[in-house]
Design a protein around this motif. Structure first.
Motif, PDB file in Angstrom:
ATOM      1  N   ASP A  97       0.818  -1.212   0.000  1.00  0.00           N
ATOM      2  CA  ASP A  97       0.000   0.000   0.000  1.00  0.00           C
ATOM      3  C   ASP A  97       0.857   1.270   0.000  1.00  0.00           C
ATOM      4  O   ASP A  97       0.345   2.357  -0.278  1.00  0.00           O
ATOM      5  N   HIS A  98       2.151   1.138   0.309  1.00  0.00           N
ATOM      6  CA  HIS A  98       3.038   2.298   0.376  1.00  0.00           C
ATOM      7  C   HIS A  98       3.845   2.525  -0.898  1.00  0.00           C
ATOM      8  O   HIS A  98       4.577   3.512  -0.996  1.00  0.00           O
ATOM      9  N   TYR A  99       3.743   1.636  -1.874  1.00  0.00           N
ATOM     10  CA  TYR A  99       4.686   1.666  -3.000  1.00  0.00           C
ATOM     11  C   TYR A  99       4.358   2.706  -4.068  1.00  0.00           C
ATOM     12  O   TYR A  99       5.269   3.333  -4.610  1.00  0.00           O
ATOM     13  N   ASP A 100       3.086   2.875  -4.392  1.00  0.00           N
ATOM     14  CA  ASP A 100       2.762   3.765  -5.503  1.00  0.00           C
ATOM     15  C   ASP A 100       3.189   5.203  -5.233  1.00  0.00           C
ATOM     16  O   ASP A 100       3.705   5.882  -6.123  1.00  0.00           O
ATOM     17  N   GLY A 101       2.989   5.666  -4.003  1.00  0.00           N
ATOM     18  CA  GLY A 101       3.423   7.019  -3.662  1.00  0.00           C
ATOM     19  C   GLY A 101       4.925   7.173  -3.778  1.00  0.00           C
ATOM     20  O   GLY A 101       5.426   8.177  -4.299  1.00  0.00           O
ATOM     21  N   ALA A 102       5.678   6.157  -3.313  1.00  0.00           N
ATOM     22  CA  ALA A 102       7.138   6.212  -3.398  1.00  0.00           C
ATOM     23  C   ALA A 102       7.603   6.187  -4.843  1.00  0.00           C
ATOM     24  O   ALA A 102       8.556   6.887  -5.216  1.00  0.00           O
ATOM     25  N   ASN A 103       6.927   5.402  -5.675  1.00  0.00           N
ATOM     26  CA  ASN A 103       7.353   5.262  -7.069  1.00  0.00           C
ATOM     27  C   ASN A 103       7.229   6.561  -7.855  1.00  0.00           C
ATOM     28  O   ASN A 103       7.949   6.767  -8.846  1.00  0.00           O
ATOM     29  N   LEU A 104       6.344   7.442  -7.447  1.00  0.00           N
ATOM     30  CA  LEU A 104       6.236   8.740  -8.100  1.00  0.00           C
ATOM     31  C   LEU A 104       7.559   9.491  -8.028  1.00  0.00           C
ATOM     32  O   LEU A 104       7.887  10.278  -8.920  1.00  0.00           O
ATOM     33  N   HIS A 105       8.313   9.264  -6.953  1.00  0.00           N
ATOM     34  CA  HIS A 105       9.582   9.957  -6.740  1.00  0.00           C
ATOM     35  C   HIS A 105      10.777   9.095  -7.154  1.00  0.00           C
ATOM     36  O   HIS A 105      11.731   9.599  -7.757  1.00  0.00           O
ATOM     37  N   LEU A 106      10.743   7.804  -6.832  1.00  0.00           N
ATOM     38  CA  LEU A 106      11.871   6.927  -7.164  1.00  0.00           C
ATOM     39  C   LEU A 106      12.143   6.900  -8.660  1.00  0.00           C
ATOM     40  O   LEU A 106      13.298   6.858  -9.090  1.00  0.00           O
ATOM     41  N   TRP A 133      -3.664  -1.193  -6.979  1.00  0.00           N
ATOM     42  CA  TRP A 133      -2.241  -0.852  -7.078  1.00  0.00           C
ATOM     43  C   TRP A 133      -1.824  -0.622  -8.519  1.00  0.00           C
ATOM     44  O   TRP A 133      -2.319  -1.277  -9.443  1.00  0.00           O
ATOM     45  N   GLN A 134      -0.834   0.270  -8.702  1.00  0.00           N
ATOM     46  CA  GLN A 134      -0.311   0.593 -10.020  1.00  0.00           C
ATOM     47  C   GLN A 134       1.146   0.169 -10.209  1.00  0.00           C
ATOM     48  O   GLN A 134       1.641   0.153 -11.334  1.00  0.00           O
ATOM     49  N   PHE A 135       1.870  -0.150  -9.156  1.00  0.00           N
ATOM     50  CA  PHE A 135       3.296  -0.475  -9.265  1.00  0.00           C
ATOM     51  C   PHE A 135       3.500  -1.739 -10.110  1.00  0.00           C
ATOM     52  O   PHE A 135       2.632  -2.617 -10.160  1.00  0.00           O
ATOM     53  N   PRO A 136       4.641  -1.858 -10.799  1.00  0.00           N
ATOM     54  CA  PRO A 136       4.913  -3.062 -11.601  1.00  0.00           C
ATOM     55  C   PRO A 136       4.998  -4.307 -10.707  1.00  0.00           C
ATOM     56  O   PRO A 136       5.677  -4.286  -9.677  1.00  0.00           O
ATOM     57  N   TRP A 137       4.317  -5.367 -11.135  1.00  0.00           N
ATOM     58  CA  TRP A 137       4.265  -6.608 -10.341  1.00  0.00           C
ATOM     59  C   TRP A 137       4.395  -7.773 -11.317  1.00  0.00           C
ATOM     60  O   TRP A 137       3.575  -7.933 -12.216  1.00  0.00           O
ATOM     61  N   TYR A 138       5.444  -8.568 -11.137  1.00  0.00           N
ATOM     62  CA  TYR A 138       5.774  -9.625 -12.077  1.00  0.00           C
ATOM     63  C   TYR A 138       5.727 -11.002 -11.407  1.00  0.00           C
ATOM     64  O   TYR A 138       5.778 -11.129 -10.184  1.00  0.00           O
ATOM     65  N   SER A 139       5.669 -12.029 -12.256  1.00  0.00           N
ATOM     66  CA  SER A 139       5.689 -13.424 -11.800  1.00  0.00           C
ATOM     67  C   SER A 139       7.059 -14.039 -12.050  1.00  0.00           C
ATOM     68  O   SER A 139       7.664 -13.829 -13.102  1.00  0.00           O
ATOM     69  N   SER A 140       7.535 -14.805 -11.066  1.00  0.00           N
ATOM     70  CA  SER A 140       8.777 -15.577 -11.234  1.00  0.00           C
ATOM     71  C   SER A 140       8.457 -17.067 -11.429  1.00  0.00           C
ATOM     72  O   SER A 140       9.328 -17.915 -11.239  1.00  0.00           O
TER      73      SER A 140
END
Length: 242
Positions: A97-106, A133-140
């Protein structure tokens, strides 16, 4: 849960200020220690990633280098979502839940932040949409990536997690790994952390640590729910990913 503890001392403003100044000295010492710790983390030696791991996203297969999205640094969260689960781990979801906000800056500081899970890509799309969520999320799925980076520990043999023997019940566990990509495409593993080492990702905890009653939990994240399952949200079963 928010009632003031009856035995907590109540003092005058001048007494509070004296106590606060003593704590301020501890806080300054902690800040300097944290700066030294982060410098030591950056000074760790690197390991070249030789294996050709394959990941899967909305447009098919990708390499580890592809996950950098053209940047030189990659922070990769090992999200607990195994094959056959219908939803992700509540704790991992709390962090996510904290990632999308951080990704705007990272993204503007040469850093990509992504999540990777063991389940096939299609299996976590409904949950991702539900969480918004909008952050990139991949499968391994189908690779040894999770085992090699210490988050799939199996159910038999000499099980290890967080750099020590693991005797818990989970076979999938959370973690964060950092990587660097050279201009020629070479990728290096620079750092991984697990368990309480992931606290630093949770800004909610930073707020709670300043609040009067702190984290106020019986066990780590025992109060955490998927964000659509807190009181006042439609009543759903708490955990159905097994």
């Amino acid at each position: 849960m928010s009632t003031r503890e009856s035995r907590h001392p109540v003092v005058s403003r001048s007494q509070w200020l004296a106590a606060r100044q003593q704590l301020w000295l501890h806080e300054k010492a902690f800040t300097h220690h944290r700066d030294a710790l982060t410098a030591a983390r950056r000074a760790l030696p690197w390991v070249k990633v030789e294996q050709d791991y394959r990941f899967f996203g909305p447009n098919g297969a990708l390499s580890l280098a592809d996950l950098f999205a053209g940047r030189s640094q990659l922070l990769l969260y090992h999200f607990m979502f195994a094959e056959g689960w219908s939803e992700g781990c509540p704790g991992c979801s709390f962090l996510a839940d904290h990632y999308d906000g951080a990704n705007l800056h990272l993204a503007h500081h040469d850093v990509s932040l992504v999540a990777v899970s063991r389940a096939p890509y299609a299996e976590f799309q409904a949950f991702r949409q539900r969480m918004g969520w909008q952050f990139p999320w991949y499968s391994s799925h189908g690779s040894d990536f999770n085992e090699d980076f210490g988050v799939s520990v199996g159910s038999e043999g000499q099980r290890q997690y967080n750099y020590e023997p693991y005797e818990g019940n989970e076979s999938e566990l959370p973690g964060l790994s950092a990587f660097f990509r050279e201009g020629d495409g070479s990728v290096y593993h620079t750092y991984s952390t697990y368990a309480r080492g992931l606290d630093i990702l949770v800004n909610t905890y930073n707020f709670l640590d300043i609040a009067p009653l702190g984290r106020n939990e019986g066990g780590t994240m025992d109060w955490v729910r998927h964000h659509d399952r807190y009181e006042g949200q439609p009543d759903k079963p708490h955990c159905c990913h097994r």
